[in-house]
Design a protein around this motif. Sequence first.
Motif, PDB file in Angstrom:
ATOM      1  N   MET A   1       5.005 -22.285   9.513  1.00 56.00           N
ATOM      2  CA  MET A   1       4.080 -22.977  10.423  1.00 56.00           C
ATOM      3  C   MET A   1       4.322 -24.486  10.350  1.00 56.00           C
ATOM      4  N   GLU A   2       4.297 -25.108  11.511  1.00 63.69           N
ATOM      5  CA  GLU A   2       4.467 -26.566  11.571  1.00 63.69           C
ATOM      6  C   GLU A   2       3.454 -27.142  12.556  1.00 63.69           C
TER       7      GLU A   2
ATOM      8  N   TYR B   1       2.765 -31.645   9.121  1.00 61.93           N
ATOM      9  CA  TYR B   1       2.419 -30.576   8.170  1.00 61.93           C
ATOM     10  C   TYR B   1       3.380 -29.413   8.424  1.00 61.93           C
ATOM     11  N   ARG B   2       4.091 -29.008   7.357  1.00 61.01           N
ATOM     12  CA  ARG B   2       5.088 -27.946   7.526  1.00 61.01           C
ATOM     13  C   ARG B   2       5.115 -27.072   6.268  1.00 61.01           C
ATOM     14  N   GLU B   3       4.979 -25.775   6.482  1.00 59.70           N
ATOM     15  CA  GLU B   3       5.046 -24.797   5.394  1.00 59.70           C
ATOM     16  C   GLU B   3       4.153 -25.197   4.218  1.00 59.70           C
ATOM     17  N   GLN B   4       2.886 -25.488   4.553  1.00 62.47           N
ATOM     18  CA  GLN B   4       1.843 -25.802   3.573  1.00 62.47           C
ATOM     19  C   GLN B   4       2.100 -27.096   2.798  1.00 62.47           C
ATOM     20  N   GLN B   5       2.896 -27.987   3.372  1.00 63.06           N
ATOM     21  CA  GLN B   5       3.138 -29.288   2.757  1.00 63.06           C
ATOM     22  C   GLN B   5       2.996 -30.392   3.814  1.00 63.06           C
ATOM     23  N   GLU B   6       2.581 -31.569   3.337  1.00 60.18           N
ATOM     24  CA  GLU B   6       2.446 -32.726   4.221  1.00 60.18           C
ATOM     25  C   GLU B   6       3.587 -33.699   3.922  1.00 60.18           C
TER      26      GLU B   6
ATOM     27  N   ARG C   1      -8.003 -29.021   6.816  1.00 56.80           N
ATOM     28  CA  ARG C   1      -7.471 -27.676   7.079  1.00 56.80           C
ATOM     29  C   ARG C   1      -8.484 -26.564   6.802  1.00 56.80           C
TER      30      ARG C   1
ATOM     31  N   SER D   1       4.812 -21.804  15.270  1.00 58.17           N
ATOM     32  CA  SER D   1       4.772 -20.704  14.297  1.00 58.17           C
ATOM     33  C   SER D   1       5.693 -19.592  14.798  1.00 58.17           C
ATOM     34  N   SER D   2       5.796 -18.533  14.015  1.00 61.62           N
ATOM     35  CA  SER D   2       6.704 -17.440  14.384  1.00 61.62           C
ATOM     36  C   SER D   2       6.265 -16.713  15.647  1.00 61.62           C
TER      37      SER D   2
END
Length: 246
Positions: free
Chosen positions: A1-2, A17-22, A39, A68-69
Amino acid sequence: MEILWFWSQASNVVHLYREQQEFYGWQMKQFQNRTQLIRDDIIDGSVTLRLHRVVPADQGLYGCRFLSSDFTGEATWELEVAGLGSDPHISIEGFKEGGIQLRCHSNGWYPKPQAQWRDHHGRCLPPETENITEDVQGLFSLETSVVVQEGAHSNVSCSIQNHLLGQKKEFVVHIADVFLPGTSPWKRAFLGTLVGLPLLLALLMMLVLYFFRKQRKSQEKLKKQAERDKGKREERWAFHSHLVTE
């Protein structure tokens, strides 16, 4: 997710925010240490980006892109910045042009504010001066002055308005007749004193000269009398000496 927030275009990253990281390193310099991602409802597909210490330079077109996918979406919006400044402050500068000069000052406005002076009847008073300056953050300060003439006494107000917000701030000051130079009994008494002072000084000078001359004549009279008395004593002494000799 981005999730990507951007300013004007996707390459101007506000927050990523990408793959649960900022990824703060991707941010534009002007947004560093000013964004906060909330969030709490991300599972429901809802996130919030909070921007702190907003300044006029922040206004413009913003966008949010979600990847997202199984879903892709993007939304844009226009951010308008408006600032309601400080409460106006009125100071009394003193007498000027037959009235009293008032000065009104306020700062921290955006966009440029509008000022208005009014008397106690709500009638507009024409400003004497008005000056608007911009600080390094793009916020505006306003300073305006007015000369209140006789008849415009009682409540005088200075209101400053933000037309974008449709809000204003106002300060009211009470000017009593006693402070207006045209009606002030203190000023009339002062002017009367100024007019009568030269006459009073002239009269005092005449009295001083009169008493000085009178005292001088009295001293001269006493001096002459003393000289006459001395002469008489010398004559009597000479006559007495002559009798003793014979």
